[in-house]
Design a protein around this motif. Structure first.
Motif, mmCIF file in Angstrom:
data_model
loop_
_atom_site.group_PDB
_atom_site.id
_atom_site.type_symbol
_atom_site.label_atom_id
_atom_site.label_comp_id
_atom_site.label_asym_id
_atom_site.label_seq_id
_atom_site.Cartn_x
_atom_site.Cartn_y
_atom_site.Cartn_z
ATOM 1 N N GLY A 19 141.703 50.108 -30.747
ATOM 2 C CA GLY A 19 141.138 51.685 -30.885
ATOM 3 C C GLY A 19 139.514 51.903 -30.941
ATOM 4 N N LEU A 20 139.257 50.691 -31.410
ATOM 5 C CA LEU A 20 137.588 50.801 -31.580
ATOM 6 C C LEU A 20 136.911 50.668 -30.107
ATOM 7 C CD1 LEU A 20 136.730 48.739 -34.710
ATOM 8 C CD2 LEU A 20 136.916 51.114 -34.304
ATOM 9 N N ASP A 21 137.773 50.140 -29.198
ATOM 10 C CA ASP A 21 136.957 49.892 -27.828
ATOM 11 C C ASP A 21 135.841 49.186 -27.806
ATOM 12 O OD1 ASP A 21 137.098 50.171 -24.865
ATOM 13 O OD2 ASP A 21 135.946 51.924 -25.018
ATOM 14 N N ILE A 22 135.825 48.086 -28.458
ATOM 15 C CA ILE A 22 134.562 47.280 -28.628
ATOM 16 C C ILE A 22 133.715 46.735 -27.597
ATOM 17 C CG2 ILE A 22 133.701 45.288 -29.744
ATOM 18 C CD1 ILE A 22 135.846 45.393 -32.092
ATOM 19 N N LYS A 23 132.272 47.168 -27.735
ATOM 20 C CA LYS A 23 131.289 46.755 -26.989
ATOM 21 C C LYS A 23 130.741 45.634 -27.597
ATOM 22 C CE LYS A 23 129.885 51.533 -26.344
ATOM 23 N NZ LYS A 23 128.830 52.801 -26.570
ATOM 24 N N PRO A 24 130.746 44.478 -26.618
ATOM 25 C CA PRO A 24 130.290 43.219 -27.177
ATOM 26 C C PRO A 24 128.979 43.186 -27.911
ATOM 27 C CG PRO A 24 130.976 42.927 -25.241
ATOM 28 C CD PRO A 24 130.870 44.367 -25.150
ATOM 29 N N ASP A 25 127.986 43.826 -27.444
ATOM 30 C CA ASP A 25 126.631 44.127 -28.132
ATOM 31 C C ASP A 25 126.695 45.343 -29.243
ATOM 32 O OD1 ASP A 25 126.863 45.996 -26.297
ATOM 33 O OD2 ASP A 25 124.595 45.836 -25.462
ATOM 34 N N LEU A 46 133.226 40.715 -30.623
ATOM 35 C CA LEU A 46 131.729 40.927 -30.240
ATOM 36 C C LEU A 46 130.954 39.549 -29.762
ATOM 37 C CD1 LEU A 46 130.649 42.621 -33.845
ATOM 38 C CD2 LEU A 46 130.841 43.621 -31.718
ATOM 39 N N GLY A 47 129.947 40.253 -28.837
ATOM 40 C CA GLY A 47 129.003 39.169 -28.573
ATOM 41 C C GLY A 47 127.948 38.699 -29.321
ATOM 42 N N LYS A 48 127.201 38.036 -28.882
ATOM 43 C CA LYS A 48 125.950 37.349 -29.622
ATOM 44 C C LYS A 48 124.997 38.427 -30.109
ATOM 45 C CE LYS A 48 125.790 32.814 -27.495
ATOM 46 N NZ LYS A 48 124.953 31.714 -26.522
ATOM 47 N N LYS A 49 125.002 39.648 -29.699
ATOM 48 C CA LYS A 49 123.993 40.477 -29.831
ATOM 49 C C LYS A 49 124.863 41.711 -30.828
ATOM 50 C CE LYS A 49 120.697 40.008 -26.371
ATOM 51 N NZ LYS A 49 119.956 40.849 -25.203
ATOM 52 N N GLY A 50 126.098 41.538 -31.004
ATOM 53 C CA GLY A 50 126.776 42.501 -31.742
ATOM 54 C C GLY A 50 126.684 42.319 -33.250
ATOM 55 N N HIS A 51 126.885 43.420 -34.044
ATOM 56 C CA HIS A 51 126.831 43.152 -35.418
ATOM 57 C C HIS A 51 127.907 43.897 -36.303
ATOM 58 C CE1 HIS A 51 124.600 41.372 -38.788
ATOM 59 N NE2 HIS A 51 124.978 42.072 -39.329
ATOM 60 N N LEU A 52 128.273 43.475 -37.081
ATOM 61 C CA LEU A 52 129.394 44.069 -38.253
ATOM 62 C C LEU A 52 128.873 44.143 -39.619
ATOM 63 C CD1 LEU A 52 132.322 45.105 -38.536
ATOM 64 C CD2 LEU A 52 133.012 42.636 -39.031
ATOM 65 N N ARG A 70 126.291 37.139 -37.380
ATOM 66 C CA ARG A 70 126.334 38.548 -36.752
ATOM 67 C C ARG A 70 127.072 39.563 -37.878
ATOM 68 N NH1 ARG A 70 130.526 37.456 -32.418
ATOM 69 N NH2 ARG A 70 131.300 36.360 -34.138
ATOM 70 N N PHE A 71 127.209 39.138 -39.102
ATOM 71 C CA PHE A 71 128.083 39.590 -40.285
ATOM 72 C C PHE A 71 127.267 39.838 -41.314
ATOM 73 C CE2 PHE A 71 130.613 39.396 -44.226
ATOM 74 C CZ PHE A 71 131.634 40.279 -44.064
ATOM 75 N N THR A 72 127.473 41.147 -41.959
ATOM 76 C CA THR A 72 126.649 41.515 -43.190
ATOM 77 C C THR A 72 127.710 42.135 -44.194
ATOM 78 O OG1 THR A 72 124.561 42.039 -42.153
ATOM 79 C CG2 THR A 72 124.858 43.070 -44.521
ATOM 80 N N PHE A 73 127.832 41.655 -45.426
ATOM 81 C CA PHE A 73 128.823 42.188 -46.342
ATOM 82 C C PHE A 73 128.040 43.044 -47.217
ATOM 83 C CE2 PHE A 73 130.946 42.239 -50.807
ATOM 84 C CZ PHE A 73 132.135 42.292 -50.374
ATOM 85 N N HIS A 92 122.564 54.433 -35.413
ATOM 86 C CA HIS A 92 123.953 54.909 -35.295
ATOM 87 C C HIS A 92 124.889 53.567 -34.911
ATOM 88 C CE1 HIS A 92 122.474 53.585 -30.985
ATOM 89 N NE2 HIS A 92 123.698 53.693 -30.712
ATOM 90 N N ILE A 93 125.986 53.809 -35.163
ATOM 91 C CA ILE A 93 126.996 52.821 -34.949
ATOM 92 C C ILE A 93 127.946 53.041 -33.813
ATOM 93 C CG2 ILE A 93 126.889 51.923 -37.447
ATOM 94 C CD1 ILE A 93 129.536 53.463 -37.922
ATOM 95 N N ASP A 94 128.646 52.024 -33.262
ATOM 96 C CA ASP A 94 129.704 52.301 -32.377
ATOM 97 C C ASP A 94 131.015 52.424 -32.695
ATOM 98 O OD1 ASP A 94 127.653 52.027 -29.829
ATOM 99 O OD2 ASP A 94 127.153 50.204 -31.050
ATOM 100 N N GLY A 95 131.273 52.078 -33.755
ATOM 101 C CA GLY A 95 132.668 52.240 -34.115
ATOM 102 C C GLY A 95 132.732 52.040 -35.799
ATOM 103 N N LEU A 96 133.876 52.645 -36.308
ATOM 104 C CA LEU A 96 134.210 52.387 -37.925
ATOM 105 C C LEU A 96 135.735 52.191 -37.990
ATOM 106 C CD1 LEU A 96 132.675 54.155 -40.781
ATOM 107 C CD2 LEU A 96 135.056 54.076 -40.464
ATOM 108 N N LEU A 97 136.117 51.184 -38.785
ATOM 109 C CA LEU A 97 137.424 51.055 -39.108
ATOM 110 C C LEU A 97 137.663 51.199 -40.719
ATOM 111 C CD1 LEU A 97 140.402 49.615 -38.185
ATOM 112 C CD2 LEU A 97 139.341 47.617 -39.455
ATOM 113 N N ALA A 98 138.718 51.869 -41.191
ATOM 114 C CA ALA A 98 139.030 52.216 -42.346
ATOM 115 C C ALA A 98 140.625 51.692 -42.444
ATOM 116 C CB ALA A 98 138.891 53.372 -42.864
#
Length: 308
Positions: A19-25, A46-52, A70-73, A92-98
């Motif tokens: 449902g997030l339709d994730i863009k690699p970057d 996610l690709g190399k330039k993406g971040h979560l 690519r991950f920040t807690f 801005h962000i490209d998607g949010l999951l809850a």
């Protein structure tokens, strides 16, 4: 098995991430990290330039942190989503999951008081460092306040009787454990519905302890501000109260579901539902993971309001 694998089985994993339709970057946020199941799937796409960025206020979740650049807690309540995105200079962000509600880890923890299956201190705090415990609420709230909690958050018809029973005994007989609470209230539940009613009572207390409804509204308002055009909101709910808020927010951009219109009668809704039908787990998933049986997934896309 690792802590992450036993902590919590992700509900509607593929459906919610699809449902997030994730863009690699792209830049994404998982506001309910828990065991990290959903976060790992997002990172996999996610690709190399993406971040979560993943949020969790419970220190237990830190044991499941992903070792990935690519991950920040973010050790915080998700109600502060907007503040943290500003802190990390994210425009801005490209998607949010809850994935709302309580993880199986919390229900299975015998020391936290989330479940009436174990005799444990009535704590129920997601963040063990702050806030009132359930025991403190039962000790200090007046009868009307307690009644409102059980009625509004537990939808219990005998809320006033439960509150009255607690207030009558609490000074002579402190209610400090799950066993204490059950002893005081069990006679008020019909035998055939006892477990369901008790679960609702515990749910109501947990929601109050963690200010869950307020936090949810604040998080959704923050999501509205930080999601870029076309950004996706993918939310899994477990009870009618939170589902109603999410449904209204996706429909109208506010928790009340009040749709605003401009001078020309055009709807000013910040989101567009991706599917008009709510998504529920398959029969197979419900058999494998009992927690998923009450789950509902709603997905919406951020749209831009036309300039006047």
């Amino acid at each position: 098995m690792t802590t992450a694998e036993t902590y919590h089985i992700p509900v509607l994993l593929q459906e919610s991430i699809d449902g997030l339709d994730i863009k690699p970057d792209g830049v994404y946020v998982d506001v309910t990290f828990g065991g990290g199941g959903h976060s790992r799937e997002i990172l996999r796409r996610l690709g190399k330039k993406g971040h979560l960025y993943s949020f969790d206020q419970d220190e237990d979740a830190e044991q499941n942190i992903v070792d990935d650049e690519r991950f920040t807690f973010v050790r915080s309540n998700f109600r502060y989503l907007k503040n943290w995105m500003r802190y990390y200079d994210v425009d801005h962000i490209d998607g949010l999951l809850a994935d709302l509600g309580v993880s199986s880890h919390h229900f299975d923890d015998e020391t936290r008081g989330f479940s009436f299956r174990f005799d444990a201190p009535l704590d129920m705090r997601m963040n063990k460092r702050a806030g009132m415990t359930a025991a403190e609420i039962l000790k200090t709230y007046d009868e009307e306040q307690l009644s409102d909690i059980f009625y509004l958050y537990g939808e219990l018809k005998n809320a006033r009787k439960i509150a009255s029973a607690i207030v009558k005994v609490r000074y002579e007989q402190p209610i400090e454990t799950t066993g204490d609470l059950i002893k005081v209230t069990e006679k008020l539940f019909q035998r055939e519905r006892e477990k369901k009613e008790m679960a609702k009572m515990f749910q109501a207390l947990r929601i109050e302890v963690n200010h869950e409804m307020t936090a949810l509204k604040e998080m959704l308002n923050g999501a509205k501000d930080v999601l870029g055009e076309g950004g996706r909101l993918s939310v899994i709910t477990y009870h009618s109260l939170e589902d109603r808020i999410v449904k209204n927010f996706m429909k109208a951009g506010n928790a009340e579901g009040k749709v605003k219109q401009d001078f020309f009668g055009r709807t000013e809704a910040p989101f567009r539902a991706i599917s008009n039908k709510v998504i529920v787990p398959s029969d197979e998933e419900q058999q494998q993971n009992p927690r998923s049986r009450s789950a509902k997934l709603r997905i919406a896309e951020r749209v831009e309001i036309e300039e006047k």
